[in-house]
Design a protein around this motif. Structure first.
Motif, PDB file in Angstrom:
ATOM      1  N   LYS A 148       0.862  -1.183   0.000  1.00 51.40           N
ATOM      2  CA  LYS A 148       0.000   0.000   0.000  1.00 51.40           C
ATOM      3  C   LYS A 148       0.894   1.227   0.000  1.00 51.40           C
ATOM      4  CE  LYS A 148      -3.799   2.134   2.402  1.00 51.40           C
ATOM      5  NZ  LYS A 148      -4.795   2.118   1.396  1.00 51.40           N
ATOM      6  N   ALA A 196      -4.668   8.961   2.094  1.00 53.41           N
ATOM      7  CA  ALA A 196      -4.607   7.760   2.927  1.00 53.41           C
ATOM      8  C   ALA A 196      -4.197   8.119   4.343  1.00 53.41           C
ATOM      9  CB  ALA A 196      -3.644   6.743   2.330  1.00 53.41           C
ATOM     10  N   GLU A 247      -7.668   7.363   5.891  1.00 49.88           N
ATOM     11  CA  GLU A 247      -7.746   5.915   5.988  1.00 49.88           C
ATOM     12  C   GLU A 247      -6.982   5.364   7.186  1.00 49.88           C
ATOM     13  OE1 GLU A 247      -6.561   4.143   2.305  1.00 49.88           O
ATOM     14  OE2 GLU A 247      -7.813   5.494   1.136  1.00 49.88           O
TER      15      GLU A 247
END
Length: 142
Positions: A19, A25, A29
Motif C-alpha cells: 500500500k 490515505a 484511511e
C-alpha cells in the motif's frame, strides 16, 4: 526446477500488493496516534514559519519602520483587515505549536517521557498549550 520453486512463485504471486501512502490515505484511511500528528504538525508549522509568513512579516516590519506614515498605514489600514488578522493567528499558532513541540522533542531526546503513556500525555499537552496560547493572542488581536 523442482516443485518447491513453483510453490514459491505462486506464494509470491498471492501476497497482497504494498500500500503506497498518499496524503488522502494518511488523513482519512490510517488512524495515526496523537504523537504522530504532533510530529507532522511540527513540520507543517516549521514550513509555515519559514516560507510564506516570515517574508510577509518582514515586509510588514520594513513598511512600518520606513516612516511614521508607513507605520500608521500598516497599523490602521493593513492590520485592520480580517484576513490579515486571520493570517496573524495562523502565524501565532505555527509559532506556539512549533515551540511547544520542540520542547517536547528536546525532552524526548533526553529520554524523558519516552514510555507510551507519558508520550501521549505530552503530545496532548502540546496541542492544548499551543491552542490556548493561540486563543489568547487571537483574543488580544481581534
Amino acid at each position: 526446477m523442482g516443485p518447491g520453486a513453483i510453490q514459491m512463485s505462486s506464494a509470491a504471486a498471492k501476497r497482497p500488493r504494498p500500500k503506497y501512502l498518499t496524503l488522502s490515505a494518511i488523513l482519512f484511511e490510517i488512524r495515526l496516534p496523537l504523537p504522530a500528528w504532533i510530529s507532522i504538525l511540527q513540520r507543517v508549522s516549521g514550513a509555515l514559519l519559514f516560507f510564506p509568513l516570515a517574508a510577509w512579516l518582514l515586509y510588514l516590519l520594513d513598511a512600518s519602520l520606513t516612516s511614521e506614515q508607513g507605520f500608521a498605514r500598516v497599523k490602521d489600514h493593513y492590520l485592520g483587515l480580517p484576513v490579515v488578522k486571520l493570517a496573524l493567528i495562523v502565524f501565532i499558532w505555527a509559532y506556539a505549536h512549533h515551540f511547544c513541540a520542540g520542547i517536547r522533542f528536546l525532552l524526548l531526546d533526553l529520554n524523558k517521557g519516552i514510555a507510551l503513556t507519558p508520550a501521549r500525555r505530552s503530545a496532548a499537552a502540546v496541542i492544548v498549550v499551543s491552542l490556548l496560547l493561540t486563543a489568547y493572542f487571537a483574543w488580544r488581536i481581534w
